[in-house]
Design an enzyme around this catalytic site. Structure first.
Site, short mmCIF file in Angstrom:
data_model
loop_
_atom_site.label_atom_id
_atom_site.label_comp_id
_atom_site.label_asym_id
_atom_site.label_seq_id
_atom_site.Cartn_x
_atom_site.Cartn_y
_atom_site.Cartn_z
N CYS A 224 0.83 -1.20 0.00
CA CYS A 224 0.00 0.00 0.00
C CYS A 224 0.86 1.25 0.00
O CYS A 224 1.91 1.31 0.64
CB CYS A 224 -0.92 0.00 1.22
SG CYS A 224 -2.20 -1.28 1.14
N VAL B 130 2.58 6.41 12.84
CA VAL B 130 3.19 5.20 12.30
C VAL B 130 3.54 5.36 10.83
O VAL B 130 4.66 5.07 10.40
CB VAL B 130 2.27 3.98 12.51
CG1 VAL B 130 2.90 2.72 11.93
CG2 VAL B 130 1.96 3.80 13.99
#
Length: 459
Positions: free
Chosen positions: A130, A354
């Site tokens: 992704c 993150v």
């Protein structure tokens, strides 16, 4: 629809969603995507067959299965999600055949350690996954070098060899990366000597991978303060394992229930790995009920546990949340939940720590009527590593907002499911392009939507 949108996605990869209907019903989640694919790789390390239960039928599993079969592992299907791996005849794979998988998954990097142990060489094609940030493989390569691997760049990818074998080493992660921790575990278990990994990831899926490797004969100690010590052993056998359930999928359906004002019973979901999400879900105004698994007793049938999530009525409440490594709020939970936060009264704040580019999906929500502003500043309790690097990694969501239908193009797996939730919650008919991406991590999601009463169809 714009020409750009038409060129990005074809009519064969679109789902028509008639929104405005609360989801209601039950579904089952299988083994965690983030564990299953790594346990499949671990089967390469054994000198006898392995059996993995409750494997979801998702694209990532197909990719890893293909890679294993290219390398001579015989993979057979058992009953109800069981896969059996026989690594007796591991062999080199053709570079062109491996490259067929380039761009499909980031899993090939994790095959390197096991293949170096089994064959003395490995090959990594260009990696996909992704598009939510660079997600560099620098530490993977650096750690493999510390174990004794030699790496050569080729036009097709990276060729690795280990002329003197692999040896234990001391490593410290600059950030507790899940992928880098998995790399070290899968490489260290058969390396000569002791490996010490500091600042390791300790997610439930990491602990479950350690359980898999321990069943195979590995010696792994998880110490306090994110230190993992692996004592190399000369051989490993196969395993028999049932993975932890997929806490990301469970939370995604919970968010869908909340955003649509419905009720979803997620059979198979477990409380322990989801406590942080459950606390936030309750703070927003959602409710849930936990059912523990009960084995058959006195002639009565057993009950598979799960968690039932629902919107109890009334207004949802704005919250402030910050994503982080376990036991913090999982980054993969924030995208689905943000859709529900567009329906909460007040200002919600999300600080993503993150992945630096994970808030790009909010533009599509704004196009549907949401009010979301992203910022470069750290809006959480503490500054994070992205705060001074010019990334829009914080968001303020003002609500409640009335969502309306739109044409949506899915950019990545988790954002894709969030777009799907938004389409389900919105008034009118949306067209969601690129839904095949959702198949990477959500098993039979269209059938599950139908079971929950959603009005969706292929054109």
């Amino acid at each position: 629809m714009s020409e750009a949108l038409s060129s990005q996605k074809s009519e064969s990869d679109v789902l028509v969603v008639h929104g405005g209907t609360p989801l209601s019903g039950a579904l089952r989640v299988r083994g965690a995507k983030n564990l299953v694919s790594k346990a499949m790789v671990a089967a390469l390390l054994g000198d006898s067959p392995s059996r993995l239960f409750d494997v979801p039928r998702i694209r990532d599993v197909e990719v890893v299965r293909g890679l294993l079969e290219l390398h001579g592992v015989r993979v057979a299907d058992g009953e109800d999600g069981e896969l059996i791996f026989d690594p007796a005849n591991v062999e080199s794979a053709n570079v062109d055949e491996i490259n067929v998988h380039a761009g499909s998954s980031r899993i090939p990097i994790l095959l390197c350690g096991p293949l170096l142990h089994r064959l003395g060489h490995a090959f990594i094609p260009d990696l996909g996954g992704c598009h939510i940030g660079p997600r560099p493989i620098d530490f993977h390569l650096q750690s493999l070098r510390q174990f004794g691997a030699q790496i050569e760049k080729t036009p097709q990818g990276l060729a690795l060899t280990a002329p003197d074998g692999l040896r234990g080493t001391k490593l410290e992660l600059p950030y507790p990366s899940v992928g880098a921790t998995e790399q070290v575990l899968l490489t260290a278990v058969l390396a000569e000597g002791v490996t010490e990994l500091r600042n390791a990831a300790v997610e439930p899926e990491i602990i479950d991978l350690i359980c898999v490797l321990q069943k195979m004969g590995a010696i792994i100690n998880v110490h306090t303060s994110r230190v993992i010590e692996i004592e190399g052993v000369p051989r490993l056998k196969g395993y028999v394992h049932r993975p932890v359930p997929d806490r990301i999928e469970a939370a995604s359906w919970a968010a869908a229930a909340l955003a649509t004002g419905g009720e979803v019973n997620v059979i198979g979901a477990e409380q322990a790995a989801m406590t942080t999400f459950l606390n936030t879900f309750r703070s927003v105004g959602g409710d849930f009920e936990i059912t523990d698994t009960r084995p058959p007793h006195d002639g009565r049938p057993g009950v598979e546990g799960g968690i039932r999530f629902w919107h109890p009525g009334g207004e949802l409440k704005a919250v402030a949340l910050e994503t982080g490594v376990h036991p913090g709020f999982m980054t993969d939970w924030q995208q689905p939940l943000v859709v529900a936060l567009t329906q909460a009264r007040g200002l919600s704040i999300v600080h993503e720590t993150v992945y630096e580019q994970r808030l790009g999906y909010t533009a599509a929500l704004n196009a549907m009527g949401a009010t979301i502003q992203t910022y470069r500043n750290c809006l959480g309790n503490t500054p994070c590593r992205f705060g001074r690097r010019n990334f829009h990694h914080s968001a303020v969501i003002a609500g409640p907002s009335k969502l309306h239908a739109a044409d949506l193009v899915i950019p990545d797996l988790r954002a894709g499911f969030s777009h799907l939730i938004a389409a389900l919650a919105a008034e009118g008919t949306s067209r969601v392009y690129g839904v095949e991406l959702i198949n990477r991590g959500y098993e039979d999601f269209e059938a599950k939507l139908a079971a929950l009463g959603a009005s969706v169809e292929r054109p």
